[in-house]
Design a protein around this motif. Structure first.
Motif, mmCIF file in Angstrom:
data_model
loop_
_atom_site.group_PDB
_atom_site.id
_atom_site.type_symbol
_atom_site.label_atom_id
_atom_site.label_comp_id
_atom_site.label_asym_id
_atom_site.label_seq_id
_atom_site.Cartn_x
_atom_site.Cartn_y
_atom_site.Cartn_z
ATOM 1 N N GLY A 77 0.855 -1.393 -0.547
ATOM 2 C CA GLY A 77 0.256 -0.260 0.058
ATOM 3 C C GLY A 77 0.800 1.100 -0.453
ATOM 4 N N SER A 78 1.791 0.964 0.078
ATOM 5 C CA SER A 78 3.131 2.375 0.128
ATOM 6 C C SER A 78 3.514 3.327 -1.139
ATOM 7 N N SER A 79 3.304 3.771 -1.270
ATOM 8 C CA SER A 79 4.023 4.529 -2.634
ATOM 9 C C SER A 79 5.683 4.227 -3.518
ATOM 10 N N MET A 112 6.258 10.916 -1.688
ATOM 11 C CA MET A 112 5.475 9.533 -2.227
ATOM 12 C C MET A 112 6.029 8.547 -1.231
ATOM 13 N N GLY A 113 7.288 7.946 -0.971
ATOM 14 C CA GLY A 113 6.932 6.534 -0.071
ATOM 15 C C GLY A 113 7.725 6.884 0.639
ATOM 16 N N ASP A 114 8.829 7.702 0.736
ATOM 17 C CA ASP A 114 9.339 8.879 1.678
ATOM 18 C C ASP A 114 9.642 9.697 2.858
ATOM 19 N N VAL A 170 2.876 0.593 7.185
ATOM 20 C CA VAL A 170 2.184 -0.602 7.339
ATOM 21 C C VAL A 170 0.572 0.743 6.921
ATOM 22 N N ASN A 171 1.346 2.228 7.656
ATOM 23 C CA ASN A 171 -0.365 2.926 7.278
ATOM 24 C C ASN A 171 -0.093 4.393 6.192
ATOM 25 N N PHE A 172 0.801 4.707 5.572
ATOM 26 C CA PHE A 172 1.328 5.135 5.327
ATOM 27 C C PHE A 172 1.004 5.260 3.709
ATOM 28 N N SER A 173 0.570 5.971 2.386
ATOM 29 C CA SER A 173 -0.070 5.371 1.423
ATOM 30 C C SER A 173 1.361 6.775 0.726
ATOM 31 N N PHE A 174 1.259 7.693 0.652
ATOM 32 C CA PHE A 174 1.408 8.544 -0.109
ATOM 33 C C PHE A 174 1.354 10.013 0.756
ATOM 34 N N TRP A 175 3.074 9.714 1.086
ATOM 35 C CA TRP A 175 4.117 11.407 1.670
ATOM 36 C C TRP A 175 3.821 12.427 0.905
ATOM 37 N N HIS A 176 2.082 13.334 1.587
ATOM 38 C CA HIS A 176 2.582 14.251 0.422
ATOM 39 C C HIS A 176 3.230 16.179 1.110
ATOM 40 N N ASP A 197 -0.474 12.130 5.196
ATOM 41 C CA ASP A 197 -1.195 10.928 3.702
ATOM 42 C C ASP A 197 -2.084 11.334 2.903
ATOM 43 N N GLU A 198 -1.890 11.366 1.842
ATOM 44 C CA GLU A 198 -2.589 11.503 1.083
ATOM 45 C C GLU A 198 -3.042 10.376 0.165
ATOM 46 N N LEU A 199 -3.974 9.434 0.992
ATOM 47 C CA LEU A 199 -4.534 8.284 1.005
ATOM 48 C C LEU A 199 -5.379 8.347 -0.565
ATOM 49 N N GLY A 200 -5.190 7.786 -1.300
ATOM 50 C CA GLY A 200 -6.376 7.777 -2.616
ATOM 51 C C GLY A 200 -5.753 8.783 -2.683
ATOM 52 N N GLY A 201 -5.362 9.743 -3.217
ATOM 53 C CA GLY A 201 -4.636 10.940 -3.916
ATOM 54 C C GLY A 201 -5.952 11.834 -4.286
#
Length: 484
Positions: free
Chosen positions: A252-254, A276-278, A300-306, A321-325
């Motif tokens: 689930g992480s970018s 993004m992933g970091d 585990v919990n972050f999808s997209f570091w925004h 975290d901008e989950l879902g963009g």
């Protein structure tokens, strides 16, 4: 930022994880499987019924005092309002079709000074003196304001546009600077001698079929703009921030292929990158050669570091975290309170030995419908003396004000939101950016235009003592009361 991958929902619990010791320039993964929920309550923000279409709901201490709807060609559904910048009595608002300058001398009666047509997403915006900068992250036929969108395989131009705004009623387009993979966002960084400003340009999403944006793309572009000769602006460096390629993605992480946004704290020579992933911490003492001094990852919990926000003392960072963009409905029951949220980190150590130590997650405590895009987005520190309080946009989740003075137990103290835009489809909308500026909160609503909010709360009264002449939120200023 928008990438169409609708996802589900959420509720509020503040989750604390064990502090993680991180070596400089090493990667640490937050062990969220050991997380325990921690209750965080406030009498102003107990759960309430979901408001109806366009119905306003708020805590008693936060109210709307003005709204200016989108105008003309900016009023269409696809002309999304985006980021904000501030200078004196003016608010500068980005829109996918260009930008608007508002006069907010009377915040309760803002007026449009000028509206400039210049298409190109996202039109992320910043100002410095008589200069205004726009980000174009959309393959264009040329660098003019009359350009048209073209397929990625045929990209001719994308990057930074520069305007002269000495005459606020008649801004002049004076320069374009092409950057690798365009400019999704940019961050303004004044030089130490004030003779130039730098723009840290963030972009991502490379492809070998994307003209001018081939893989790998682990860098940012740095544009130098001489203040007195802005037409000489040019790319002066393209530092690689991820020599090892960054997060490879998964669970689930970018995958990291560039940065989404960078917030700098110029007076402390410090920056935080949401990539993004970091998440990264940088030393920017040499403006043309920023150095990564620490990196963290949450698979585990972050999808997209925004995006990122420092506290005033520079001892904490709030990452989003901008989950879902930005298009997903992540503020519903089926999405965990640790997802599509903020992650609060303390900064431990000194100098290049500083590291990011995870403390907790924060997510707004109200549910939305599945028709509302909602996730953590752009916000700013409120200049409160002695406490860490932030206002933040959550798209159709509205505007939230929360106190993170105790990093492990953040708590919401105010909120304001509209109900869903429709009853039959998910229409992208809500607050893109919500920032405090000289006594009021300004929110750029994607569909509804500029909102001005008034926060009346004893906990933030000292914020009215601080006045900024100019504010670009991602170039974070310090204010009176800093203890570092």
């Amino acid at each position: 930022m928008f990438k169409l991958s609708p996802q589900g929902p959420r509720r509020l619990r503040i989750v604390g994880l064990a502090a993680i010791s991180i070596l400089v320039v090493t990667v640490a993964v937050a062990p969220a499987s050991n997380a325990q929920p921690v209750a965080a309550t406030d009498q102003t923000t107990t759960d309430v019924a979901i408001p109806g279409v366009d119905e306003i709901s708020s805590s008693p201490n936060l109210r709307q005092i003005a709204n200016v709807p989108k105008q003309g060609t900016f009023a269409t559904e696809g002309a999304l309002d985006s980021d904000l910048a501030f200078q004196g009595r003016y608010v500068f608002a980005g829109n996918y079709e260009g930008f608007v300058i508002y006069d907010v001398k009377n915040p309760a009666r803002p007026s449009i000074v000028s509206q400039v047509q210049c298409s190109g997403s996202q039109n992320d915006i910043s100002v410095y003196g008589d200069l205004l900068f726009l980000s174009t992250d959309d393959p264009r036929s040329d660098d003019s304001c009359a350009s048209t969108s073209v397929p990625r395989s045929e990209t001719v131009w994308e990057g930074i546009k520069i305007f002269d705004i000495k005459d606020k009623r008649n801004p002049r387009y004076i320069k374009a600077v092409k950057t690798a993979c365009g400019s999704h966002t940019h961050t303004l960084v004044p030089s130490k001698d004030k003779k130039s400003v730098y723009l840290y340009v963030s972009s991502y999403g490379p492809s070998d079929t994307y003209a001018g944006c081939a893989t790998p793309h682990d860098s940012i572009s740095i544009v130098k703009v001489p203040v007195k000769k802005p037409t000489q602006a040019a790319v002066v460096a393209v530092p690689n921030l991820f020599p090892d390629g960054g997060n490879p993605g998964g669970n689930g992480s970018s995958t990291t292929s560039g940065c989404h946004d960078i917030t700098v704290y110029p007076s402390k020579d410090l920056a935080a990158g949401a990539c993004m992933g970091d998440g990264i911490l940088l030393n920017i003492a040499n403006r043309e050669a920023p150095r990564v001094i620490n990196r963290v990852r949450d698979t585990v919990n972050f999808s997209f570091w925004h995006s990122a926000t420092f506290n005033n003392s520079g001892t904490k960072v709030v990452f989003t975290d901008e989950l879902g963009g930005g298009s997903g409905a992540t503020c519903v029951e089926t999405v965990a309170p640790t997802r599509g949220a903020n992650a609060i980190y303390d900064i431990a150590g000194r100098g290049d030995g500083r590291s990011l130590v995870f403390k907790s997650y924060y997510k707004i405590p109200r549910l939305n419908t599945t028709l509302e895009n909602c996730v953590a987005h752009n916000g700013s520190l409120i200049p409160v003396l002695g406490r860490d309080i932030m206002v933040q946009a959550w798209y159709q989740g509205g505007v939230s004000v929360f106190d993170f003075t105790d990093s492990a137990r953040p708590v919401e103290i105010a909120y304001w939101e509209r109900g869903p835009l429709t009853t039959d489809r998910r229409l992208i909308g809500g607050s893109w950016s919500a920032y405090w500026y000289n006594g009021h909160i300004y929110s750029n609503d994607i569909q509804k235009g500029l909102d001005v909010l008034e926060l009346r709360d004893w906990r933030i009264w000292t914020a009215h003592l601080t006045r900024f002449k100019e504010l670009n939120v991602q170039s974070q200023p310090s204010f009176l009361g800093s203890n570092w």
